[in-house]
Design a protein around this motif. Structure first.
Motif: not given
Length: 639
Positions: A585-587, A590, A622, A632
């Motif tokens: 899973w990629e942010s 933010n 996280i 995400w």
């Protein structure tokens, strides 16, 4: 001496029948003034509805404002329309109607259908045209897709006169063309899909913000001509930006030259003040039960969509129209025939309005500012609804701001404010509004609604916008809020653009631009914006921690997004959140990122583990930055 009035008509018997039955929706092609040629002579045709007048004439700069020189002739069919042709007049002629009433009064009225007026405080109408060589056909051909309910719809609400003034002369309004030069690149930079102009119809009292209209068919001459306004709309369309107008069919002011007692009688409004007078706004309520009034209003709506290529109408104060007892005490209103408080005529009018709009312009949207739980506001009329495309989610706005105004230490007591919206959030096609009404009259700017020191206020505001843009529905943000305007909105001056010299405000502006880009690029945020299938709470019970987590879903599960909010100033390390899929899973967003003037606590990629959590078979661990929103997205699937 001027030329005499010649008998001439642009009305057919069918036109009259439609008008009298309330079904003529293009009255702007018949009533009012327009240049024509009659028997080889060029001049101006005038037509006005004044059924209770004894005498009507045209007065103007061409006859020394002499009420005896150019009388109009009343039609034989009892329609109440007075008309006539005056040779040798042209566009640019200033005029009014002199009306002799049944009681002997002498009134001077502006033309209700005038498409241009004198610069306020002067009040004469001006003969003009809406002819324009449009160059926005590409947009018009494709706007059905741009305006669709399953596409991103992010609105920048603005007031033209106070968005930006001439830097060299802060007292001078920018004209529509000057606004275009500045606004178009700004909205492109900010990635908004639409702009909504607060009422630009002519209004004599500038501090009314445009909501006290006397010239329903005239764009305000404070900012230029009809063609200047068309240029602005065209420039926005060429930049792929839709245009929404704020429209006010709920009430009108009592100015002597306006609609009030137009022919000496209560023509457009109810005679009974229990139905015809609005106590809050000291204005007058349209008589929606009168056929000709419905024709006037619906024609006005279609006029802006037709002649100005507008892409939508936001209808103001719908609740005040729907309820006979709106803002009234006991004894100050009269029940309907069934004994209820519903304004049945207004209900029928709103249905007819929406049916006419979507029948004639199926690629536009109508949006209701409606603050009650009236059922089916944004449901089709054939399903018993009012027929709007969308409705402002006023409850969500109030609940959300009530939560964010709390000091984080007390937010656990207001936790349910953040989750209650999904209880009713799919009953309508909701738009989330942070509008002009929330930043005036002592309510504080969005910046100063937030608690804490300066850093916390900015962080709270960033988190609020992250929540707004990732929650259900479509979006609306009032001008100045996108860069953290600190002062309340002041209609008499420009926004405080100098704030963008400071990094925290640059950060908010960058954040809103990026949120708009995220919203436009991620199908999960818009494909099912009005469906419960597009939203799922993952964490809604972390009251003590002030943490919320939810999924946004589109048509393809590979595009699902996980949104996590930490609405306390405490960093939460290794916070576990359930996710629907294993894999990386990629942010992708933010709000605490340093580019937004955040603290920079972040992770790029985490691996989901087969650990059951929050009713999910897998989860991620996280770090949650303080007062922040994270988005995400699944980066890869497990092979």
């Amino acid at each position: 001496m001027s030329e005499p009035v010649t008998a001439f008509s642009m009305f057919s018997e069918f036109d009259i029948a439609l008008f009298r039955s309330g079904k003529h929706y293009k009255l702007y092609e018949k009533l009012g003034s327009r240049t024509v040629e009659v028997d080889g002579e060029h001049g101006v045709y005038f037509a006005v509805w004044a059924p209770n007048a004894n005498y009507v004439s045209v007065i103007g700069d061409f006859n020394g404002w002499n009420s005896a020189e150019h009388p109009l002739m009343v039609r034989w069919d009892e329609s109440g329309i007075w008309e006539g042709f005056i040779p040798n007049l042209s566009n640019g002629t200033h005029y009014k109607y002199h009306i002799g009433t049944a009681t002997g009064e002498k009134l001077e009225k502006a033309d209700p259908f005038a498409i241009r007026t004198e610069l306020p405080p002067r009040t004469a109408s001006i003969v003009d045209t809406t002819w324009y060589m449009w160059e926005d056909q590409d947009w018009m051909d494709r706007r059905y897709d741009k305006n669709a309910l399953d596409k991103p719809f992010s609105v920048y609400e603005m007031h033209i006169g106070s968005w930006m003034r001439d830097p060299a002369d802060p007292e001078r309004f920018l004209n529509y063309r000057e606004v275009a030069e500045r606004l178009v690149p700004y909205l492109q930079e900010m990635n908004f899909t639409h702009v909504e102009f607060m009422p630009i119809m002519e209004h004599p009292y500038y501090p009314s913000w445009g909501y006290q209209i006397t010239g329903y068919f005239a764009c305000s001459s404070r900012y230029g001509s009809p063609q200047d306004f068309m240029y602005l709309i065209e420039a926005l369309h060429q930049a792929e930006i839709g245009v929404i107008l704020d429209w006010v069919p709920s009430h009108f002011p009592g100015d002597a030259h306006g609609l009030y007692r137009f022919d000496g009688s209560h023509l457009f409004e109810h005679e009974d003040p229990r139905k015809g007078y609005h106590p809050d706004w000291k204005s007058y309520i349209f008589n929606y039960g009168r056929n000709e009034v419905r024709s006037f209003l619906i024609s006005n709506a279609l006029f802006w969509l037709d002649r100005y290529h507008v892409d939508g109408l936001r209808v103001d104060a719908v609740a005040s129209m729907l309820y006979l007892d709106y803002s009234r005490n006991h004894g100050e209103w009269e029940p309907n025939v069934f004994g209820g408080n519903e304004n049945l005529d207004a209900v029928q009018f709103l249905k007819e309005f929406n049916e006419a709009v979507y029948t004639n312009f199926p690629s536009v949207q109508t949006i209701a500012e409606e603050s009650t739980s009236w059922p089916g506001v944004s449901r089709p009329t054939y399903q018993g609804g009012l027929g709007f495309g969308m409705k402002w989610m006023m409850g969500w706005m109030h609940d959300t701001l009530a939560y964010f105004k709390e000091d984080p230490i007390n937010r656990k007591y207001a936790h349910d404010n953040m989750t209650f919206g999904t209880v009713y959030g799919f009953h309508e096609n909701f738009m989330l509004p942070f509008s002009h009404d929330e930043v005036v009259y002592g309510k504080h700017s969005m910046h100063y609604k937030m608690p804490g020191d300066d850093w916390q206020r900015i962080a709270n505001l960033r988190a609020l916008y992250a929540y707004m843009f990732t929650f259900l529905g479509t979006k609306l943000l009032f001008m100045g809020s996108e860069f953290g305007q600190t002062a309340e909105w002041n209609v008499d001056q420009s926004l405080d653009w100098h704030l963008l010299d400071y990094e925290p405000h640059q950060g908010i502006k960058k954040l809103v631009s990026d949120l708009n880009r995220l919203y436009r690029n991620e199908p999960a945020l818009y494909e099912k914006a009005f469906s419960p299938e597009g939203f799922q709470w993952i964490e809604m019970g972390a009251r003590e921690e002030g943490v919320f987590a939810f999924l946004r879903k589109g048509h393809d599960a590979a595009n699902d997004l996980m949104v996590v909010l930490n609405l306390t100033p405490v960093v939460r390390r290794n916070f576990r959140v359930g996710v629907p899929f294993l894999g990386e899973w990629e942010s992708i967003f933010n709000s605490d990122d340093p580019i937004y003037h955040g603290s920079g606590i972040s992770q790029s990629i985490v691996n989901a583990e087969p650990t059951y959590w929050m009713h999910c078979d897998q989860s991620i661990s996280i770090d949650l930055p303080p007062l922040a929103g994270l988005v995400w997205k699944r980066k890869s699937k497990v092979k």
